[in-house]
Write a protein that holds these residues in place. Structure first.
Motif, PDB file in Angstrom:
ATOM      1  N   ILE A   1      36.975  42.529  31.462  1.00 59.34           N
ATOM      2  CA  ILE A   1      37.380  41.417  32.312  1.00 59.34           C
ATOM      3  C   ILE A   1      36.531  41.464  33.577  1.00 59.34           C
ATOM      4  CG2 ILE A   1      39.259  40.359  33.609  1.00 59.34           C
ATOM      5  CD1 ILE A   1      41.175  41.649  31.583  1.00 59.34           C
ATOM      6  N   ALA A   2      35.829  40.383  33.840  1.00 64.91           N
ATOM      7  CA  ALA A   2      34.954  40.311  35.014  1.00 64.91           C
ATOM      8  C   ALA A   2      35.770  40.286  36.290  1.00 64.91           C
ATOM      9  CB  ALA A   2      34.093  39.057  34.933  1.00 64.91           C
ATOM     10  N   THR A   3      35.218  40.858  37.344  1.00 67.30           N
ATOM     11  CA  THR A   3      35.872  40.882  38.645  1.00 67.30           C
ATOM     12  C   THR A   3      36.187  39.464  39.109  1.00 67.30           C
ATOM     13  OG1 THR A   3      34.638  42.881  39.176  1.00 67.30           O
ATOM     14  CG2 THR A   3      35.671  41.749  41.000  1.00 67.30           C
ATOM     15  N   GLU A   4      35.264  38.542  38.882  1.00 62.10           N
ATOM     16  CA  GLU A   4      35.473  37.152  39.291  1.00 62.10           C
ATOM     17  C   GLU A   4      36.662  36.527  38.569  1.00 62.10           C
ATOM     18  OE1 GLU A   4      32.435  38.284  38.146  1.00 62.10           O
ATOM     19  OE2 GLU A   4      31.617  38.613  40.149  1.00 62.10           O
ATOM     20  N   ARG A   5      36.888  36.955  37.339  1.00 59.41           N
ATOM     21  CA  ARG A   5      38.041  36.436  36.586  1.00 59.41           C
ATOM     22  C   ARG A   5      39.351  36.899  37.214  1.00 59.41           C
ATOM     23  NH1 ARG A   5      39.390  37.531  30.340  1.00 59.41           N
ATOM     24  NH2 ARG A   5      41.346  36.423  30.291  1.00 59.41           N
ATOM     25  N   PHE A   6      39.402  38.143  37.670  1.00 61.82           N
ATOM     26  CA  PHE A   6      40.592  38.626  38.389  1.00 61.82           C
ATOM     27  C   PHE A   6      40.836  37.772  39.624  1.00 61.82           C
ATOM     28  CE2 PHE A   6      39.727  42.846  36.363  1.00 61.82           C
ATOM     29  CZ  PHE A   6      40.954  43.018  35.769  1.00 61.82           C
ATOM     30  N   ILE A   7      39.773  37.548  40.385  1.00 72.27           N
ATOM     31  CA  ILE A   7      39.897  36.804  41.640  1.00 72.27           C
ATOM     32  C   ILE A   7      40.387  35.386  41.386  1.00 72.27           C
ATOM     33  CG2 ILE A   7      38.581  35.828  43.581  1.00 72.27           C
ATOM     34  CD1 ILE A   7      36.894  38.420  43.509  1.00 72.27           C
ATOM     35  N   THR A   8      39.784  34.691  40.430  1.00 70.06           N
ATOM     36  CA  THR A   8      40.204  33.310  40.179  1.00 70.06           C
ATOM     37  C   THR A   8      41.609  33.246  39.590  1.00 70.06           C
ATOM     38  OG1 THR A   8      39.079  33.299  38.030  1.00 70.06           O
ATOM     39  CG2 THR A   8      37.890  32.383  39.906  1.00 70.06           C
ATOM     40  N   HIS A   9      41.986  34.231  38.788  1.00 71.62           N
ATOM     41  CA  HIS A   9      43.330  34.253  38.215  1.00 71.62           C
ATOM     42  C   HIS A   9      44.384  34.497  39.293  1.00 71.62           C
ATOM     43  CE1 HIS A   9      46.389  34.788  35.122  1.00 71.62           C
ATOM     44  NE2 HIS A   9      46.792  35.866  35.791  1.00 71.62           N
ATOM     45  N   LEU A  10      44.091  35.378  40.224  1.00 70.38           N
ATOM     46  CA  LEU A  10      45.077  35.753  41.243  1.00 70.38           C
ATOM     47  C   LEU A  10      45.069  34.855  42.478  1.00 70.38           C
ATOM     48  CD1 LEU A  10      44.566  39.597  41.017  1.00 70.38           C
ATOM     49  CD2 LEU A  10      46.510  38.294  40.168  1.00 70.38           C
ATOM     50  N   TRP A  11      43.890  34.424  42.907  1.00 77.94           N
ATOM     51  CA  TRP A  11      43.789  33.673  44.156  1.00 77.94           C
ATOM     52  C   TRP A  11      43.262  32.251  43.994  1.00 77.94           C
ATOM     53  CZ3 TRP A  11      42.562  38.952  44.172  1.00 77.94           C
ATOM     54  CH2 TRP A  11      43.412  39.745  44.933  1.00 77.94           C
ATOM     55  N   GLY A  12      42.801  31.888  42.824  1.00 82.62           N
ATOM     56  CA  GLY A  12      42.302  30.534  42.598  1.00 82.62           C
ATOM     57  C   GLY A  12      40.799  30.432  42.790  1.00 82.62           C
ATOM     58  N   TRP A  13      40.275  29.251  42.454  1.00 79.53           N
ATOM     59  CA  TRP A  13      38.833  29.011  42.503  1.00 79.53           C
ATOM     60  C   TRP A  13      38.296  28.971  43.915  1.00 79.53           C
ATOM     61  CZ3 TRP A  13      35.879  29.378  38.376  1.00 79.53           C
ATOM     62  CH2 TRP A  13      36.462  29.217  37.128  1.00 79.53           C
ATOM     63  N   ASP A  14      38.993  28.340  44.795  1.00 78.13           N
ATOM     64  CA  ASP A  14      38.506  28.124  46.156  1.00 78.13           C
ATOM     65  C   ASP A  14      39.066  29.205  47.080  1.00 78.13           C
ATOM     66  OD1 ASP A  14      37.165  26.905  48.236  1.00 78.13           O
ATOM     67  OD2 ASP A  14      38.826  25.555  48.692  1.00 78.13           O
ATOM     68  N   THR A  15      38.455  30.375  47.039  1.00 79.79           N
ATOM     69  CA  THR A  15      38.943  31.492  47.843  1.00 79.79           C
ATOM     70  C   THR A  15      37.775  32.273  48.420  1.00 79.79           C
ATOM     71  OG1 THR A  15      40.414  33.402  47.869  1.00 79.79           O
ATOM     72  CG2 THR A  15      39.092  33.094  45.902  1.00 79.79           C
ATOM     73  N   ASN A  16      38.041  32.984  49.488  1.00 87.22           N
ATOM     74  CA  ASN A  16      37.023  33.821  50.125  1.00 87.22           C
ATOM     75  C   ASN A  16      37.320  35.307  49.930  1.00 87.22           C
ATOM     76  OD1 ASN A  16      35.556  31.650  51.100  1.00 87.22           O
ATOM     77  ND2 ASN A  16      36.802  31.501  52.945  1.00 87.22           N
ATOM     78  N   VAL A  17      38.107  35.642  48.922  1.00 83.98           N
ATOM     79  CA  VAL A  17      38.466  37.039  48.671  1.00 83.98           C
ATOM     80  C   VAL A  17      37.222  37.807  48.233  1.00 83.98           C
ATOM     81  CG1 VAL A  17      39.838  38.564  47.203  1.00 83.98           C
ATOM     82  CG2 VAL A  17      40.831  36.458  48.079  1.00 83.98           C
ATOM     83  N   ASP A  18      37.035  38.967  48.833  1.00 86.61           N
ATOM     84  CA  ASP A  18      35.891  39.819  48.526  1.00 86.61           C
ATOM     85  C   ASP A  18      36.202  40.690  47.310  1.00 86.61           C
ATOM     86  OD1 ASP A  18      33.248  40.775  49.298  1.00 86.61           O
ATOM     87  OD2 ASP A  18      34.271  42.665  49.757  1.00 86.61           O
ATOM     88  N   THR A  19      35.174  41.071  46.578  1.00 84.58           N
ATOM     89  CA  THR A  19      35.376  41.899  45.382  1.00 84.58           C
ATOM     90  C   THR A  19      35.939  43.281  45.723  1.00 84.58           C
ATOM     91  OG1 THR A  19      33.075  42.621  45.457  1.00 84.58           O
ATOM     92  CG2 THR A  19      33.593  40.760  44.017  1.00 84.58           C
ATOM     93  N   SER A  20      35.785  43.711  46.961  1.00 83.46           N
ATOM     94  CA  SER A  20      36.326  45.016  47.348  1.00 83.46           C
ATOM     95  C   SER A  20      37.852  45.040  47.241  1.00 83.46           C
ATOM     96  CB  SER A  20      35.875  45.401  48.753  1.00 83.46           C
ATOM     97  OG  SER A  20      36.367  44.490  49.699  1.00 83.46           O
ATOM     98  N   VAL A  21      38.494  43.887  47.337  1.00 84.15           N
ATOM     99  CA  VAL A  21      39.946  43.810  47.166  1.00 84.15           C
ATOM    100  C   VAL A  21      40.316  44.249  45.750  1.00 84.15           C
ATOM    101  CG1 VAL A  21      41.920  42.222  47.097  1.00 84.15           C
ATOM    102  CG2 VAL A  21      40.201  42.005  48.900  1.00 84.15           C
ATOM    103  N   ILE A  22      39.544  43.807  44.778  1.00 86.72           N
ATOM    104  CA  ILE A  22      39.786  44.200  43.388  1.00 86.72           C
ATOM    105  C   ILE A  22      39.546  45.692  43.220  1.00 86.72           C
ATOM    106  CG2 ILE A  22      39.080  43.849  40.979  1.00 86.72           C
ATOM    107  CD1 ILE A  22      40.595  41.479  42.257  1.00 86.72           C
ATOM    108  N   TRP A  23      38.487  46.205  43.832  1.00 87.08           N
ATOM    109  CA  TRP A  23      38.187  47.641  43.745  1.00 87.08           C
ATOM    110  C   TRP A  23      39.362  48.467  44.239  1.00 87.08           C
ATOM    111  CZ3 TRP A  23      32.913  47.212  46.676  1.00 87.08           C
ATOM    112  CH2 TRP A  23      31.993  46.537  45.869  1.00 87.08           C
ATOM    113  N   VAL A  24      39.953  48.063  45.356  1.00 86.15           N
ATOM    114  CA  VAL A  24      41.078  48.807  45.927  1.00 86.15           C
ATOM    115  C   VAL A  24      42.277  48.772  44.982  1.00 86.15           C
ATOM    116  CG1 VAL A  24      42.751  48.836  47.820  1.00 86.15           C
ATOM    117  CG2 VAL A  24      40.331  48.502  48.312  1.00 86.15           C
ATOM    118  N   HIS A  25      42.588  47.613  44.442  1.00 85.50           N
ATOM    119  CA  HIS A  25      43.722  47.504  43.526  1.00 85.50           C
ATOM    120  C   HIS A  25      43.494  48.314  42.249  1.00 85.50           C
ATOM    121  CE1 HIS A  25      46.265  44.748  45.709  1.00 85.50           C
ATOM    122  NE2 HIS A  25      45.217  43.968  45.958  1.00 85.50           N
ATOM    123  N   ILE A  26      42.292  48.278  41.714  1.00 88.97           N
ATOM    124  CA  ILE A  26      41.970  49.068  40.518  1.00 88.97           C
ATOM    125  C   ILE A  26      42.095  50.556  40.823  1.00 88.97           C
ATOM    126  CG2 ILE A  26      40.116  49.720  38.914  1.00 88.97           C
ATOM    127  CD1 ILE A  26      41.310  47.011  38.220  1.00 88.97           C
TER     128      ILE A  26
END
Length: 65
Positions: free
Chosen positions: A10-35
């Motif tokens: 599962i791509a990091t971008e897929r996590f971001i769009t699934h959790l926060w939506g398409w139009d977001t400024n969430v950084d990939t480091s947020v996913i790293w921390v949760h993982i």
């Protein structure tokens, strides 16, 4: 998402769009921390699971051998 499709990358971008939506400024480091937190919890339970990072692709859930 990882538990619904074990063994599937599962791509990091897929996590971001699934959790926060398409139009977001969430950084990939947020996913790293949760993982990282999930890995710690899995290790504390001595579960036979592992979350692996595949460079350039994303994360996947595997059963430890």
């Amino acid at each position: 998402m990882l538990m619904q499709t074990p063994g599937t990358i599962i791509a990091t971008e897929r996590f971001i769009t699934h959790l926060w939506g398409w139009d977001t400024n969430v950084d990939t480091s947020v996913i790293w921390v949760h993982i990282s937190n999930l890995r710690k919890k899995i290790n504390a339970l001595n579960a036979p699971l592992e979350i692996r990072f595949v460079r350039g692709a994303g994360y996947l859930l595997e059963v430890r051998a």
